[in-house]
Design a protein around this motif. Structure first.
Motif, mmCIF file in Angstrom:
data_model
loop_
_atom_site.group_PDB
_atom_site.id
_atom_site.type_symbol
_atom_site.label_atom_id
_atom_site.label_comp_id
_atom_site.label_asym_id
_atom_site.label_seq_id
_atom_site.Cartn_x
_atom_site.Cartn_y
_atom_site.Cartn_z
ATOM 1 N N VAL A 1 -3.817 -9.417 -1.032
ATOM 2 C CA VAL A 1 -3.509 -8.086 -0.515
ATOM 3 C C VAL A 1 -2.155 -7.611 -1.044
ATOM 4 O O VAL A 1 -1.994 -6.440 -1.428
ATOM 5 C CB VAL A 1 -3.517 -8.091 1.024
ATOM 6 C CG1 VAL A 1 -2.978 -6.782 1.584
ATOM 7 C CG2 VAL A 1 -4.926 -8.344 1.540
ATOM 8 N N GLY A 2 -1.181 -8.522 -1.058
ATOM 9 C CA GLY A 2 0.136 -8.152 -1.569
ATOM 10 C C GLY A 2 0.094 -7.735 -3.030
ATOM 11 O O GLY A 2 0.745 -6.770 -3.432
ATOM 12 N N GLY A 3 -0.701 -8.479 -3.826
ATOM 13 C CA GLY A 3 -0.818 -8.124 -5.239
ATOM 14 C C GLY A 3 -1.494 -6.782 -5.447
ATOM 15 O O GLY A 3 -1.096 -5.996 -6.304
ATOM 16 N N ILE A 4 -2.534 -6.500 -4.636
ATOM 17 C CA ILE A 4 -3.268 -5.232 -4.771
ATOM 18 C C ILE A 4 -2.447 -4.065 -4.231
ATOM 19 O O ILE A 4 -2.250 -3.051 -4.913
ATOM 20 C CB ILE A 4 -4.623 -5.326 -4.045
ATOM 21 C CG1 ILE A 4 -5.533 -6.346 -4.745
ATOM 22 C CG2 ILE A 4 -5.301 -3.953 -4.008
ATOM 23 C CD1 ILE A 4 -6.793 -6.671 -3.983
ATOM 24 N N LEU A 5 -1.948 -4.200 -2.984
ATOM 25 C CA LEU A 5 -1.172 -3.111 -2.399
ATOM 26 C C LEU A 5 0.140 -2.894 -3.142
ATOM 27 O O LEU A 5 0.657 -1.770 -3.177
ATOM 28 C CB LEU A 5 -0.890 -3.395 -0.920
ATOM 29 C CG LEU A 5 -2.100 -3.421 0.020
ATOM 30 C CD1 LEU A 5 -1.647 -3.655 1.455
ATOM 31 C CD2 LEU A 5 -2.907 -2.138 -0.078
ATOM 32 N N GLY A 6 0.668 -3.966 -3.732
ATOM 33 C CA GLY A 6 1.901 -3.840 -4.493
ATOM 34 C C GLY A 6 1.776 -2.915 -5.688
ATOM 35 O O GLY A 6 2.774 -2.360 -6.170
ATOM 36 N N GLU A 7 0.545 -2.719 -6.176
ATOM 37 C CA GLU A 7 0.323 -1.786 -7.276
ATOM 38 C C GLU A 7 0.547 -0.344 -6.828
ATOM 39 O O GLU A 7 0.785 0.533 -7.648
ATOM 40 C CB GLU A 7 -1.105 -1.940 -7.809
ATOM 41 C CG GLU A 7 -1.411 -3.313 -8.399
ATOM 42 C CD GLU A 7 -0.643 -3.556 -9.696
ATOM 43 O OE1 GLU A 7 -0.512 -2.605 -10.480
ATOM 44 O OE2 GLU A 7 -0.174 -4.697 -9.892
ATOM 45 N N TYR A 8 0.439 -0.091 -5.520
ATOM 46 C CA TYR A 8 0.598 1.268 -4.988
ATOM 47 C C TYR A 8 1.976 1.479 -4.359
ATOM 48 O O TYR A 8 2.326 2.588 -3.989
ATOM 49 C CB TYR A 8 -0.486 1.559 -3.947
ATOM 50 C CG TYR A 8 -1.882 1.480 -4.513
ATOM 51 C CD1 TYR A 8 -2.459 2.568 -5.159
ATOM 52 C CD2 TYR A 8 -2.618 0.302 -4.418
ATOM 53 C CE1 TYR A 8 -3.732 2.494 -5.699
ATOM 54 C CE2 TYR A 8 -3.903 0.218 -4.948
ATOM 55 C CZ TYR A 8 -4.450 1.313 -5.580
ATOM 56 O OH TYR A 8 -5.716 1.233 -6.117
ATOM 57 N N GLY A 9 2.727 0.399 -4.189
ATOM 58 C CA GLY A 9 4.057 0.508 -3.602
ATOM 59 C C GLY A 9 4.529 -0.846 -3.116
ATOM 60 O O GLY A 9 3.784 -1.542 -2.421
ATOM 61 N N THR A 10 5.742 -1.206 -3.461
ATOM 62 C CA THR A 10 6.262 -2.528 -3.113
ATOM 63 C C THR A 10 6.341 -2.743 -1.612
ATOM 64 O O THR A 10 6.197 -3.864 -1.128
ATOM 65 C CB THR A 10 7.651 -2.719 -3.744
ATOM 66 O OG1 THR A 10 7.557 -2.512 -5.160
ATOM 67 C CG2 THR A 10 8.189 -4.114 -3.474
ATOM 68 N N ARG A 11 6.536 -1.684 -0.852
ATOM 69 C CA ARG A 11 6.749 -1.807 0.589
ATOM 70 C C ARG A 11 5.467 -1.712 1.414
ATOM 71 O O ARG A 11 5.454 -2.086 2.586
ATOM 72 C CB ARG A 11 7.752 -0.746 1.054
ATOM 73 C CG ARG A 11 9.100 -0.880 0.351
ATOM 74 C CD ARG A 11 10.012 0.286 0.664
ATOM 75 N NE ARG A 11 11.220 0.208 -0.147
ATOM 76 C CZ ARG A 11 12.321 -0.459 0.204
ATOM 77 N NH1 ARG A 11 12.344 -1.102 1.360
ATOM 78 N NH2 ARG A 11 13.368 -0.496 -0.584
ATOM 79 N N LEU A 12 4.416 -1.201 0.835
ATOM 80 C CA LEU A 12 3.177 -0.995 1.569
ATOM 81 C C LEU A 12 2.626 -2.271 2.214
ATOM 82 O O LEU A 12 2.147 -2.234 3.356
ATOM 83 C CB LEU A 12 2.131 -0.367 0.640
ATOM 84 C CG LEU A 12 0.793 0.016 1.269
ATOM 85 C CD1 LEU A 12 0.986 0.984 2.425
ATOM 86 C CD2 LEU A 12 -0.143 0.600 0.210
#
Length: 427
Positions: A159-170
């Motif tokens: 999840v961190g790798g995927i959401l990190g593509e849309y924003g580091t804090r998400l």
């Protein structure tokens, strides 16, 4: 509790305890792929320098667990497991929100301090499992917590790798929302496991690792050897959550997404071993042989990290399944220790052990981060990003030697029944 026919209430409580640990590890796993980028964006430092910050962030988290582990364990012996576990989830939600809004490195430290206090509730989760499990099933049921760790490392990094593509804090806001949802679930579903007749007064003088273990040592000296082995083991084991992302980015140039997927594979292996394989292996080979396999798997897998060159990132995907068997170590020793003390002191035992494990996490992160920086910083005498893993492999063998000494005393002690596998032939 009749383990073969658990009641619906017992099932829901086990699910909740599993989710408490899962949520904490999910939050921790989420930050692993994006933490290097977040730190470098806040500080403007290199990966080598950012790794040092990450080591001290982990130090702050572990220091809080070291201080509060015995306190929370003793509080759960006095007031019950339920209020402690529910309070921890509320704290997790606050900590993850704070990390999501972090504007400086000081914000990150404040968030990790709060998370460290809440993470001390691991001792209560172990005590809860001990409360509702018969002695012969405790090692296997402790594996449920290991499985939660594993699943946290499957879902979290992915999840961190995927959401990190849309924003580091998400990813941090997602972790906060999950903690809040689990708090609501637990408020309605979690049943108290520690009856009033087994509770004891809270004594602040006993609420630290040294005093608690001294008391447990007086009850059964074998616990001291097992706790020491587990502490040394955890010192080695923390190399993965602290260094892996920095190592992969430095050695192979991996992206956050690739790091997240690799860590998800690590979590998958841990979940399979601790959630499924442990229930088959421990009854067949016993705790002693399970610990030996675990320590050797970590030592062997560490070699892959050391020798992998810039174009050999694929070696890490061979090291991951080999190293996954190290998941047998902690549940096996926890089972032996839990069976060696009284029912009334399970919370104290797990609180003291959690505090000692936190001591390992106080020592390990700055140590491995410093080794990583020394072998990767510009102008280093010898460039070797995998050096921290080589050191961790050696430390795991030291932990095995300490455990074997304690186990030899266990088999000859008159204070406790010999382990079930006392006559099992050594591997």
């Amino acid at each position: 509790m009749d383990d073969s026919h658990p009641t619906p209430a017992a099932k829901s409580s086990l699910v909740f305890v599993f989710l408490v640990v899962l949520i904490d590890m999910l939050g921790f796993g989420i930050i692993m792929p994006v933490l290097p980028k977040l730190i470098t964006s806040i500080t403007g430092d290199t990966l080598s320098g950012a790794a040092v910050y990450a080591g001290w962030l982990a130090f702050a988290y572990a220091a809080m667990q070291f201080v509060f582990g015995p306190i929370i364990g003793n509080l759960s012996d006095r007031f019950g497991r339920r209020p402690v576990l529910l309070g921890a989830l509320g704290g997790y939600a606050i900590a993850y929100m704070l990390m999501g809004f972090s504007a400086s490195i000081l914000w990150l430290f404040a968030a990790r301090i709060i998370a460290g206090v809440m993470g001390a509730s691991f001792s209560t989760a172990y005590a809860y499992i001990a409360d509702i499990s018969p002695p012969e099933k405790r090692a296997q049921n402790f594996g449920l917590i290991g499985a939660a760790f594993g699943l946290g490392f499957i879902i979290g990094p992915a999840v961190g790798g995927i959401l990190g593509e849309y924003g580091t804090r998400l990813p941090f806001f997602a972790a906060a929302a999950l903690a809040a949802l689990n708090l609501v679930f637990g408020f309605f579903m979690l049943k108290e496991s520690h009856p009033p007749e087994k509770r004891r007064p809270f004594d602040i003088a006993r609420a630290n690792a040294v005093v608690a273990l001294r008391g447990l040592h007086g009850q059964n000296k074998i616990v001291f050897w097992y706790a020491t082995a587990l502490t040394v083991w955890m010192t080695a084991h923390v190399v993965y959550p602290i260094i892996f992302a920095f190592y992969a980015m430095e050695a192979f140039g991996w992206s956050e997404w690739t790091v997240g997927m690799a860590l998800a594979c690590v979590g998958l292996g841990a979940a399979i071993v601790q959630g499924l394989l442990i229930r088959v292996l421990i009854p067949r080979i016993g705790e002693r042989n399970a610990v030996i396999i675990a320590a050797l798997s970590m030592a062997i897998s560490s070699v892959f990290y050391v020798v992998a060159g810039p174009d050999q990132g694929w070696l890490i995907f061979l090291a991951i399944p080999v190293g996954s068997l190290q998941g047998l170590f902690q549940p096996s020793i926890n089972g032996l220790m839990s069976n060696a003390v009284s029912d009334e002191t399970q919370g104290e035992l797990q609180g003291a052990v959690a505090s000692l494990q936190s001591m390992a996490s106080v020592i390990g992160p700055p140590l491995f981060a410093a080794v990583f920086a020394a072998f990767t910083v510009a102008g280093s005498i010898y460039y070797l990003p995998g050096a921290p893993f080589g050191l961790a492999g050696f430390v795991s063998l030291v932990a095995l030697a300490i455990f074997l000494r304690g186990y030899a005393l266990h088999c000859t002690s008159d204070e406790v029944e010999p382990p079930a596998d006392a006559k099992t032939t050594a591997l």
